[in-house]
Scaffold this motif. Structure first.
Motif, mmCIF file in Angstrom:
data_model
loop_
_atom_site.group_PDB
_atom_site.id
_atom_site.type_symbol
_atom_site.label_atom_id
_atom_site.label_comp_id
_atom_site.label_asym_id
_atom_site.label_seq_id
_atom_site.Cartn_x
_atom_site.Cartn_y
_atom_site.Cartn_z
ATOM 1 N N ASN A 53 0.806 -1.226 0.000
ATOM 2 C CA ASN A 53 0.000 0.000 0.000
ATOM 3 C C ASN A 53 0.834 1.268 0.000
ATOM 4 O OD1 ASN A 53 -2.485 -1.228 -0.140
ATOM 5 N ND2 ASN A 53 -2.766 -1.286 2.070
ATOM 6 N N ASP A 54 2.137 1.155 0.292
ATOM 7 C CA ASP A 54 3.034 2.316 0.237
ATOM 8 C C ASP A 54 3.424 2.653 -1.199
ATOM 9 O OD1 ASP A 54 2.975 2.380 2.986
ATOM 10 O OD2 ASP A 54 4.993 1.607 3.255
ATOM 11 N N ILE A 55 3.070 1.791 -2.131
ATOM 12 C CA ILE A 55 3.451 1.955 -3.536
ATOM 13 C C ILE A 55 2.316 2.626 -4.309
ATOM 14 C CG2 ILE A 55 3.987 0.704 -5.668
ATOM 15 C CD1 ILE A 55 5.263 -1.465 -3.858
ATOM 16 N N LYS A 56 2.688 3.635 -5.090
ATOM 17 C CA LYS A 56 1.752 4.282 -6.010
ATOM 18 C C LYS A 56 2.261 4.024 -7.420
ATOM 19 C CE LYS A 56 -0.321 6.252 -2.536
ATOM 20 N NZ LYS A 56 -1.041 5.285 -1.758
ATOM 21 N N LEU A 57 1.368 3.656 -8.322
ATOM 22 C CA LEU A 57 1.736 3.434 -9.725
ATOM 23 C C LEU A 57 1.188 4.571 -10.565
ATOM 24 C CD1 LEU A 57 1.120 -0.377 -10.292
ATOM 25 C CD2 LEU A 57 3.279 0.829 -10.032
ATOM 26 N N ILE A 58 2.033 5.058 -11.469
ATOM 27 C CA ILE A 58 1.650 6.157 -12.348
ATOM 28 C C ILE A 58 1.805 5.705 -13.792
ATOM 29 C CG2 ILE A 58 2.154 8.527 -13.051
ATOM 30 C CD1 ILE A 58 3.323 8.927 -10.199
ATOM 31 N N ASN A 59 0.756 5.892 -14.559
ATOM 32 C CA ASN A 59 0.797 5.585 -15.983
ATOM 33 C C ASN A 59 0.132 6.731 -16.726
ATOM 34 O OD1 ASN A 59 1.301 3.991 -18.313
ATOM 35 N ND2 ASN A 59 -0.817 3.324 -18.303
ATOM 36 N N ALA A 60 0.820 7.255 -17.715
ATOM 37 C CA ALA A 60 0.325 8.374 -18.526
ATOM 38 C C ALA A 60 -0.061 9.561 -17.643
ATOM 39 C CB ALA A 60 -0.850 7.934 -19.397
ATOM 40 N N GLY A 61 0.726 9.795 -16.580
ATOM 41 C CA GLY A 61 0.520 10.949 -15.724
ATOM 42 C C GLY A 61 -0.591 10.810 -14.703
ATOM 43 N N LYS A 62 -1.181 9.610 -14.575
ATOM 44 C CA LYS A 62 -2.283 9.418 -13.637
ATOM 45 C C LYS A 62 -1.908 8.358 -12.607
ATOM 46 C CE LYS A 62 -5.869 10.657 -16.876
ATOM 47 N NZ LYS A 62 -7.088 10.279 -17.539
ATOM 48 N N ILE A 63 -2.250 8.633 -11.335
ATOM 49 C CA ILE A 63 -2.074 7.640 -10.281
ATOM 50 C C ILE A 63 -3.173 6.603 -10.457
ATOM 51 C CG2 ILE A 63 -2.090 7.205 -7.802
ATOM 52 C CD1 ILE A 63 -1.013 10.048 -7.431
ATOM 53 N N LEU A 64 -2.783 5.341 -10.498
ATOM 54 C CA LEU A 64 -3.734 4.263 -10.763
ATOM 55 C C LEU A 64 -4.409 3.798 -9.479
ATOM 56 C CD1 LEU A 64 -1.591 2.195 -13.280
ATOM 57 C CD2 LEU A 64 -3.154 4.105 -13.735
ATOM 58 N N GLU A 65 -5.702 3.548 -9.557
ATOM 59 C CA GLU A 65 -6.488 3.095 -8.413
ATOM 60 C C GLU A 65 -6.366 1.580 -8.271
ATOM 61 O OE1 GLU A 65 -10.525 4.553 -8.619
ATOM 62 O OE2 GLU A 65 -9.826 6.332 -9.686
ATOM 63 N N ASN A 66 -6.319 1.106 -7.017
ATOM 64 C CA ASN A 66 -6.122 -0.315 -6.731
ATOM 65 C C ASN A 66 -7.134 -1.230 -7.389
ATOM 66 O OD1 ASN A 66 -3.854 0.098 -5.177
ATOM 67 N ND2 ASN A 66 -4.948 0.058 -3.241
ATOM 68 N N ASN A 67 -8.378 -0.805 -7.505
ATOM 69 C CA ASN A 67 -9.424 -1.678 -8.039
ATOM 70 C C ASN A 67 -9.497 -1.678 -9.565
ATOM 71 O OD1 ASN A 67 -10.379 0.943 -8.183
ATOM 72 N ND2 ASN A 67 -12.475 0.397 -7.634
ATOM 73 N N LYS A 68 -8.735 -0.837 -10.236
ATOM 74 C CA LYS A 68 -8.732 -0.810 -11.709
ATOM 75 C C LYS A 68 -7.941 -1.995 -12.251
ATOM 76 C CE LYS A 68 -10.823 3.160 -12.282
ATOM 77 N NZ LYS A 68 -12.098 3.277 -12.922
ATOM 78 N N THR A 69 -8.305 -2.439 -13.437
ATOM 79 C CA THR A 69 -7.581 -3.535 -14.076
ATOM 80 C C THR A 69 -6.519 -2.979 -15.028
ATOM 81 O OG1 THR A 69 -9.073 -3.685 -15.966
ATOM 82 C CG2 THR A 69 -9.634 -5.018 -14.004
ATOM 83 N N VAL A 70 -5.592 -3.840 -15.383
ATOM 84 C CA VAL A 70 -4.549 -3.452 -16.342
ATOM 85 C C VAL A 70 -5.200 -3.009 -17.648
ATOM 86 C CG1 VAL A 70 -2.639 -4.340 -17.744
ATOM 87 C CG2 VAL A 70 -2.781 -4.921 -15.311
ATOM 88 N N GLY A 71 -6.225 -3.701 -18.074
ATOM 89 C CA GLY A 71 -6.930 -3.338 -19.305
ATOM 90 C C GLY A 71 -7.544 -1.952 -19.236
ATOM 91 N N GLN A 72 -8.058 -1.568 -18.059
ATOM 92 C CA GLN A 72 -8.658 -0.245 -17.892
ATOM 93 C C GLN A 72 -7.609 0.858 -17.834
ATOM 94 O OE1 GLN A 72 -10.771 -1.271 -14.284
ATOM 95 N NE2 GLN A 72 -12.744 -1.084 -15.320
ATOM 96 N N CYS A 73 -6.408 0.513 -17.383
ATOM 97 C CA CYS A 73 -5.350 1.516 -17.202
ATOM 98 C C CYS A 73 -4.516 1.739 -18.459
ATOM 99 C CB CYS A 73 -4.405 1.084 -16.083
ATOM 100 S SG CYS A 73 -5.198 0.994 -14.482
ATOM 101 N N ARG A 74 -4.612 0.821 -19.386
ATOM 102 C CA ARG A 74 -3.798 0.920 -20.596
ATOM 103 C C ARG A 74 -4.256 2.099 -21.428
ATOM 104 N NH1 ARG A 74 -3.360 -4.643 -23.656
ATOM 105 N NH2 ARG A 74 -5.412 -3.967 -24.281
ATOM 106 N N VAL A 75 -3.289 2.889 -21.866
ATOM 107 C CA VAL A 75 -3.586 4.045 -22.707
ATOM 108 C C VAL A 75 -3.568 3.582 -24.159
ATOM 109 C CG1 VAL A 75 -2.789 6.327 -23.411
ATOM 110 C CG2 VAL A 75 -2.520 5.594 -21.044
#
Length: 117
Positions: A53-75
């Motif tokens: 939980n100390d880790i934050k992931l950023i993709n395309a300038g957005k912090i990703l939410e824990n409940n999102k899937t990889v498919g939803q986060c892909r730009v």
């Protein structure tokens, strides 16, 4: 699941080094990614997360939410060929720890008799 449907991700740390790449199903959650990063975190780093939980992931300038899937986060990259997607990793202690480190702001009496807040 056919291999061509998997998404290849690597995770860029604060010092420019990477964890991965690893292949994930588009249905994998961000929470699952964080658990893997936490398990694979190099022990020789100056900054080490204490929990996933100390880790934050950023993709395309957005912090990703824990409940999102990889498919939803892909730009969507249009016509670019499939390749490794790099996500940036930030270590940020959980809010509960930050609150426990709060400075004591109890009012105190000053030597002149006035109250200092």
């Amino acid at each position: 699941m056919p291999e061509e449907e998997l998404v290849e991700l690597k995770f860029r740390l604060y010092d420019g080094s990477d964890i991965g790449p690893f292949r994930y199903s588009p249905t994998s959650t961000v929470s699952m990614l964080k658990e893997r990063i936490f398990a694979e975190w190099p022990k020789d780093k100056k900054i080490i997360p204490k929990a996933a939980n100390d880790i934050k992931l950023i993709n395309a300038g957005k912090i990703l939410e824990n409940n999102k899937t990889v498919g939803q986060c892909r730009v969507p990259f249009g016509e670019l060929p499939k390749g490794v997607i790099t996500m940036h990793v930030v270590v940020q202690p959980s809010l509960a720890k930050a609150k426990s480190d709060k400075v004591d702001d109890t009012p105190r009496k000053h030597f002149c008799g006035c109250t200092i807040l």
